[in-house]
Design a protein around this motif. Structure first.
Motif, short mmCIF file in Angstrom:
data_model
loop_
_atom_site.label_atom_id
_atom_site.label_comp_id
_atom_site.label_asym_id
_atom_site.label_seq_id
_atom_site.Cartn_x
_atom_site.Cartn_y
_atom_site.Cartn_z
N THR A 16 0.84 -1.20 0.00
CA THR A 16 0.00 0.00 0.00
C THR A 16 0.88 1.25 0.00
O THR A 16 0.55 2.25 -0.64
CB THR A 16 -0.93 -0.01 1.24
N VAL A 19 1.91 1.93 -3.49
CA VAL A 19 0.81 2.53 -4.27
C VAL A 19 0.70 4.02 -3.90
O VAL A 19 0.56 4.88 -4.77
CB VAL A 19 -0.53 1.80 -4.00
N ILE A 23 0.92 7.28 -6.34
CA ILE A 23 -0.13 8.29 -6.38
C ILE A 23 0.48 9.68 -6.12
O ILE A 23 0.18 10.64 -6.83
CB ILE A 23 -1.25 7.95 -5.38
N PHE A 86 -8.28 5.08 -0.85
CA PHE A 86 -8.09 3.85 -1.63
C PHE A 86 -7.70 2.73 -0.68
O PHE A 86 -7.11 2.96 0.38
CB PHE A 86 -7.05 4.03 -2.75
N GLU A 122 -11.65 4.09 -3.96
CA GLU A 122 -11.15 3.17 -4.99
C GLU A 122 -10.59 1.90 -4.35
O GLU A 122 -9.87 1.96 -3.35
CB GLU A 122 -10.01 3.89 -5.76
N ILE A 124 -7.97 -1.06 -4.86
CA ILE A 124 -6.73 -1.28 -5.60
C ILE A 124 -6.34 -2.75 -5.39
O ILE A 124 -6.49 -3.27 -4.28
CB ILE A 124 -5.62 -0.38 -5.01
N ARG A 152 -1.72 -5.39 -8.34
CA ARG A 152 -1.75 -3.93 -8.46
C ARG A 152 -1.61 -3.57 -9.95
O ARG A 152 -0.67 -4.00 -10.60
CB ARG A 152 -0.62 -3.30 -7.64
N TRP A 154 -0.80 -0.81 -12.25
CA TRP A 154 -0.17 0.50 -12.13
C TRP A 154 -0.77 1.53 -13.07
O TRP A 154 -0.85 2.72 -12.74
CB TRP A 154 1.35 0.38 -12.32
N ILE A 157 -3.88 2.66 -11.43
CA ILE A 157 -3.55 3.48 -10.25
C ILE A 157 -3.19 4.90 -10.69
O ILE A 157 -3.68 5.89 -10.15
CB ILE A 157 -2.39 2.84 -9.45
N ARG A 158 -2.35 5.00 -11.75
CA ARG A 158 -1.96 6.33 -12.24
C ARG A 158 -3.16 7.06 -12.82
O ARG A 158 -3.31 8.27 -12.64
CB ARG A 158 -0.85 6.19 -13.30
N TRP A 160 -6.31 6.72 -11.84
CA TRP A 160 -7.12 7.20 -10.73
C TRP A 160 -6.50 8.45 -10.12
O TRP A 160 -7.19 9.43 -9.83
CB TRP A 160 -7.27 6.10 -9.67
#
Ligand SMILES: Cc1cc2nc3c(=O)[nH]c(=O)nc-3n(C[C@H](O)[C@H](O)[C@H](O)COP(=O)(O)O)c2cc1C
Length: 175
Positions: A16, A19, A23, A86, A122, A124, A152, A154, A157-158, A160
């Motif tokens: 986490t 992540v 972010i 998230f 969100e 993840i 994950r 990526w 994630i990017r 979001w």
């Protein structure tokens, strides 16, 4: 007031945190000022115009550092500081059904804070490594023999984080 976004994370095995780092990097690429901190080290939200909180789920519960963070900062979070959340996460199939189940767990946990009004939520994908299981989980055969996984995504994630940058920009501009 300082126009900074806080990205706080509650993580035991680091996935986490990674992540949260991605972010934070993406928000910075959008010209935002960002501070990254473990949730347990954040004593005040003063000086932040928005918060992104990331938390791992363990045994159907949000990581205790995230639960404490929400309790501790209720006043700021109900006085206009926008919060995005998230949480990870799925470690099995990564299919839609698993994501929906995890989202249900997350919603149940967030329902413990009826005053909470996140601007974004969100789920993840999570990361699982049987070799890093701690006591007592390392004694449970179903966990010990589960294969490692890293769900994950990526790019997602990017993506979001980019939508968050647009969403949080007004909070920055007016602070
Ligand atoms: C003992 C154990 C229990 C877990 N329980 C859940 C759970 O209830 N729900 C869930 O979605 N994920 C669960 N997970 C998956 C974790 O959320 C996932 O591994 C996450 O990436 C861990 O984050 P961290 O590396 O930041 O600690 C569990 C993982 C372990 C090892």
């Amino acid at each position: 007031m300082d126009s900074k976004i806080l990205v706080a994370y509650a993580s035991t095995h680091g996935s986490t945190q990674e992540v949260a780092e991605e972010i934070a990097r993406t928000l910075r690429e959008h010209e935002l000022r960002v501070e990254l901190q473990p949730a347990r080290d954040v004593h005040t939200l003063e000086g932040y115009s928005a918060v992104v909180l990331g938390a791992a789920l363990y045994m159907f519960h949000l990581h205790k550092d995230a639960l404490r963070f929400l309790s501790r900062h209720q006043k700021a979070l109900t006085s206009g500081t926008p919060l995005a959340i998230f949480a990870g996460g799925p470690i099995e199939t990564g299919d839609e059904k698993e994501f929906q189940e995890v989202r249900k767990q997350l919603d149940q946990e967030l329902a413990k804070f009826p005053w909470l009004r996140p601007v974004a939520i969100e789920v993840i994908g999570g990361k699982f490594d049987p070799l890093r299981l701690r006591f007592p989980w390392n004694l449970i055969p179903a966990l010990k023999h589960r294969p490692p996984s890293d769900l994950r995504d990526w790019d997602a994630i990017r993506h979001w984080a980019s939508t968050l940058a647009e969403q949080l920009q007004p909070a920055i501009s007016y602070s």
